[in-house]
Design a protein around this motif. Structure first.
Motif, PDB file in Angstrom:
ATOM      1  N   VAL A   7      -7.188   7.957   3.994  1.00  0.00           N
ATOM      2  CA  VAL A   7      -8.050   8.207   5.142  1.00  0.00           C
ATOM      3  C   VAL A   7      -7.162   8.754   6.248  1.00  0.00           C
ATOM      4  O   VAL A   7      -6.181   8.113   6.648  1.00  0.00           O
ATOM      5  CB  VAL A   7      -8.763   6.912   5.597  1.00  0.00           C
ATOM      6  N   VAL A   8      -7.506   9.946   6.711  1.00  0.00           N
ATOM      7  CA  VAL A   8      -6.684  10.649   7.695  1.00  0.00           C
ATOM      8  C   VAL A   8      -7.486  10.837   8.976  1.00  0.00           C
ATOM      9  O   VAL A   8      -8.655  11.223   8.944  1.00  0.00           O
ATOM     10  CB  VAL A   8      -6.227  12.016   7.145  1.00  0.00           C
ATOM     11  N   ALA A   9      -6.849  10.572  10.093  1.00  0.00           N
ATOM     12  CA  ALA A   9      -7.433  10.834  11.407  1.00  0.00           C
ATOM     13  C   ALA A   9      -6.490  11.792  12.129  1.00  0.00           C
ATOM     14  O   ALA A   9      -5.325  11.469  12.345  1.00  0.00           O
ATOM     15  CB  ALA A   9      -7.603   9.542  12.189  1.00  0.00           C
ATOM     16  N   GLY A  10      -6.989  12.952  12.438  1.00  0.00           N
ATOM     17  CA  GLY A  10      -6.101  13.960  13.020  1.00  0.00           C
ATOM     18  C   GLY A  10      -5.132  14.404  11.950  1.00  0.00           C
ATOM     19  O   GLY A  10      -5.524  14.820  10.870  1.00  0.00           O
ATOM     20  N   ASN A  11      -3.867  14.271  12.220  1.00  0.00           N
ATOM     21  CA  ASN A  11      -2.830  14.634  11.249  1.00  0.00           C
ATOM     22  C   ASN A  11      -2.109  13.411  10.703  1.00  0.00           C
ATOM     23  O   ASN A  11      -1.016  13.527  10.161  1.00  0.00           O
ATOM     24  CB  ASN A  11      -1.807  15.576  11.889  1.00  0.00           C
ATOM     25  N   GLN A  12      -2.705  12.242  10.873  1.00  0.00           N
ATOM     26  CA  GLN A  12      -2.008  11.018  10.490  1.00  0.00           C
ATOM     27  C   GLN A  12      -2.845  10.190   9.512  1.00  0.00           C
ATOM     28  O   GLN A  12      -4.044   9.987   9.704  1.00  0.00           O
ATOM     29  CB  GLN A  12      -1.723  10.185  11.738  1.00  0.00           C
ATOM     30  N   GLN A  13      -2.174   9.728   8.458  1.00  0.00           N
ATOM     31  CA  GLN A  13      -2.837   8.824   7.512  1.00  0.00           C
ATOM     32  C   GLN A  13      -2.958   7.465   8.181  1.00  0.00           C
ATOM     33  O   GLN A  13      -1.972   6.906   8.659  1.00  0.00           O
ATOM     34  CB  GLN A  13      -2.027   8.707   6.230  1.00  0.00           C
ATOM     35  N   VAL A  14      -4.185   6.915   8.201  1.00  0.00           N
ATOM     36  CA  VAL A  14      -4.369   5.615   8.839  1.00  0.00           C
ATOM     37  C   VAL A  14      -4.539   4.495   7.823  1.00  0.00           C
ATOM     38  O   VAL A  14      -4.282   3.333   8.130  1.00  0.00           O
ATOM     39  CB  VAL A  14      -5.563   5.621   9.827  1.00  0.00           C
ATOM     40  N   VAL A  15      -4.964   4.834   6.626  1.00  0.00           N
ATOM     41  CA  VAL A  15      -5.117   3.819   5.595  1.00  0.00           C
ATOM     42  C   VAL A  15      -5.130   4.497   4.231  1.00  0.00           C
ATOM     43  O   VAL A  15      -5.499   5.665   4.113  1.00  0.00           O
ATOM     44  CB  VAL A  15      -6.404   2.968   5.810  1.00  0.00           C
ATOM     45  N   ARG A  16      -4.708   3.749   3.231  1.00  0.00           N
ATOM     46  CA  ARG A  16      -4.788   4.231   1.855  1.00  0.00           C
ATOM     47  C   ARG A  16      -5.497   3.165   1.037  1.00  0.00           C
ATOM     48  O   ARG A  16      -5.170   1.983   1.115  1.00  0.00           O
ATOM     49  CB  ARG A  16      -3.401   4.487   1.276  1.00  0.00           C
ATOM     50  N   ILE A  17      -6.456   3.590   0.242  1.00  0.00           N
ATOM     51  CA  ILE A  17      -7.207   2.683  -0.615  1.00  0.00           C
ATOM     52  C   ILE A  17      -6.824   2.985  -2.058  1.00  0.00           C
ATOM     53  O   ILE A  17      -6.988   4.112  -2.522  1.00  0.00           O
ATOM     54  CB  ILE A  17      -8.722   2.871  -0.412  1.00  0.00           C
ATOM     55  N   ASP A  18      -6.294   1.973  -2.746  1.00  0.00           N
ATOM     56  CA  ASP A  18      -5.906   2.133  -4.148  1.00  0.00           C
ATOM     57  C   ASP A  18      -6.944   1.458  -5.035  1.00  0.00           C
ATOM     58  O   ASP A  18      -7.335   0.322  -4.778  1.00  0.00           O
ATOM     59  CB  ASP A  18      -4.539   1.497  -4.415  1.00  0.00           C
ATOM     60  N   GLU A  19      -7.357   2.156  -6.066  1.00  0.00           N
ATOM     61  CA  GLU A  19      -8.284   1.605  -7.047  1.00  0.00           C
ATOM     62  C   GLU A  19      -7.703   1.846  -8.434  1.00  0.00           C
ATOM     63  O   GLU A  19      -7.187   2.922  -8.710  1.00  0.00           O
ATOM     64  CB  GLU A  19      -9.642   2.289  -6.959  1.00  0.00           C
ATOM     65  N   GLU A  20      -7.825   0.828  -9.292  1.00  0.00           N
ATOM     66  CA  GLU A  20      -7.322   0.996 -10.646  1.00  0.00           C
ATOM     67  C   GLU A  20      -8.106   0.131 -11.611  1.00  0.00           C
ATOM     68  O   GLU A  20      -8.699  -0.869 -11.227  1.00  0.00           O
ATOM     69  CB  GLU A  20      -5.838   0.670 -10.739  1.00  0.00           C
ATOM     70  N   GLU A  21      -8.092   0.552 -12.837  1.00  0.00           N
ATOM     71  CA  GLU A  21      -8.693  -0.227 -13.904  1.00  0.00           C
ATOM     72  C   GLU A  21      -7.572  -0.879 -14.693  1.00  0.00           C
ATOM     73  O   GLU A  21      -6.571  -0.242 -14.996  1.00  0.00           O
ATOM     74  CB  GLU A  21      -9.508   0.674 -14.830  1.00  0.00           C
ATOM     75  N   VAL A  22      -7.758  -2.147 -15.004  1.00  0.00           N
ATOM     76  CA  VAL A  22      -6.769  -2.866 -15.796  1.00  0.00           C
ATOM     77  C   VAL A  22      -7.351  -3.069 -17.185  1.00  0.00           C
ATOM     78  O   VAL A  22      -8.415  -3.654 -17.336  1.00  0.00           O
ATOM     79  CB  VAL A  22      -6.426  -4.225 -15.147  1.00  0.00           C
ATOM     80  N   ALA A  23      -6.674  -2.527 -18.171  1.00  0.00           N
ATOM     81  CA  ALA A  23      -7.147  -2.641 -19.551  1.00  0.00           C
ATOM     82  C   ALA A  23      -5.944  -2.685 -20.475  1.00  0.00           C
ATOM     83  O   ALA A  23      -4.863  -2.185 -20.147  1.00  0.00           O
ATOM     84  CB  ALA A  23      -8.034  -1.455 -19.904  1.00  0.00           C
ATOM     85  N   ALA A  24      -6.131  -3.294 -21.612  1.00  0.00           N
ATOM     86  CA  ALA A  24      -5.063  -3.349 -22.615  1.00  0.00           C
ATOM     87  C   ALA A  24      -4.804  -1.950 -23.158  1.00  0.00           C
ATOM     88  O   ALA A  24      -5.708  -1.098 -23.191  1.00  0.00           O
ATOM     89  CB  ALA A  24      -5.476  -4.278 -23.752  1.00  0.00           C
ATOM     90  N   LEU A  25      -3.568  -1.719 -23.554  1.00  0.00           N
ATOM     91  CA  LEU A  25      -3.248  -0.437 -24.180  1.00  0.00           C
ATOM     92  C   LEU A  25      -3.935  -0.345 -25.537  1.00  0.00           C
ATOM     93  O   LEU A  25      -4.000  -1.347 -26.268  1.00  0.00           O
ATOM     94  CB  LEU A  25      -1.735  -0.306 -24.391  1.00  0.00           C
TER      95      LEU A  25
END
Length: 76
Positions: A7-25
């Motif tokens: 999430v960027v406001a102006g030219n600066q990143q203000v937050v990052r949201i990480d999403e991932e799935e956890v599954a067996a190989l």
């Protein structure tokens, strides 16, 4: 794989949201990894085996135990 949303406001990143799935190989992937790692350990082409799980747990505990046992046997 982690999907990162910034999430960027102006030219600066203000937050990052990480999403991932956890599954067996998938078993096929574990088999390929096992074969390649055991070949490298047994062939003496590597000097160390380092596993990093990034606090997510091992990809496959049996795979790690097999590779560690092979590496220990090789150093004797």
């Amino acid at each position: 794989t982690t999907a990162k949303t910034r999430v960027v406001a102006g030219n600066q990143q203000v937050v990052r949201i990480d999403e991932e799935e956890v599954a067996a190989l998938p078993p096929q992937v574990v088999d390929v990894l096992r074969g390649r790692l055991l070949e490298a350990v047994g062939g003496g082409t590597i000097a160390a085996v380092v596993f990093e799980d990034y606090a997510k747990g091992p990809p496959d505990r049996a795979l790690l135990e097999t590779v560690v046992a092979a590496a220990r046997a090789r150093r004797r």
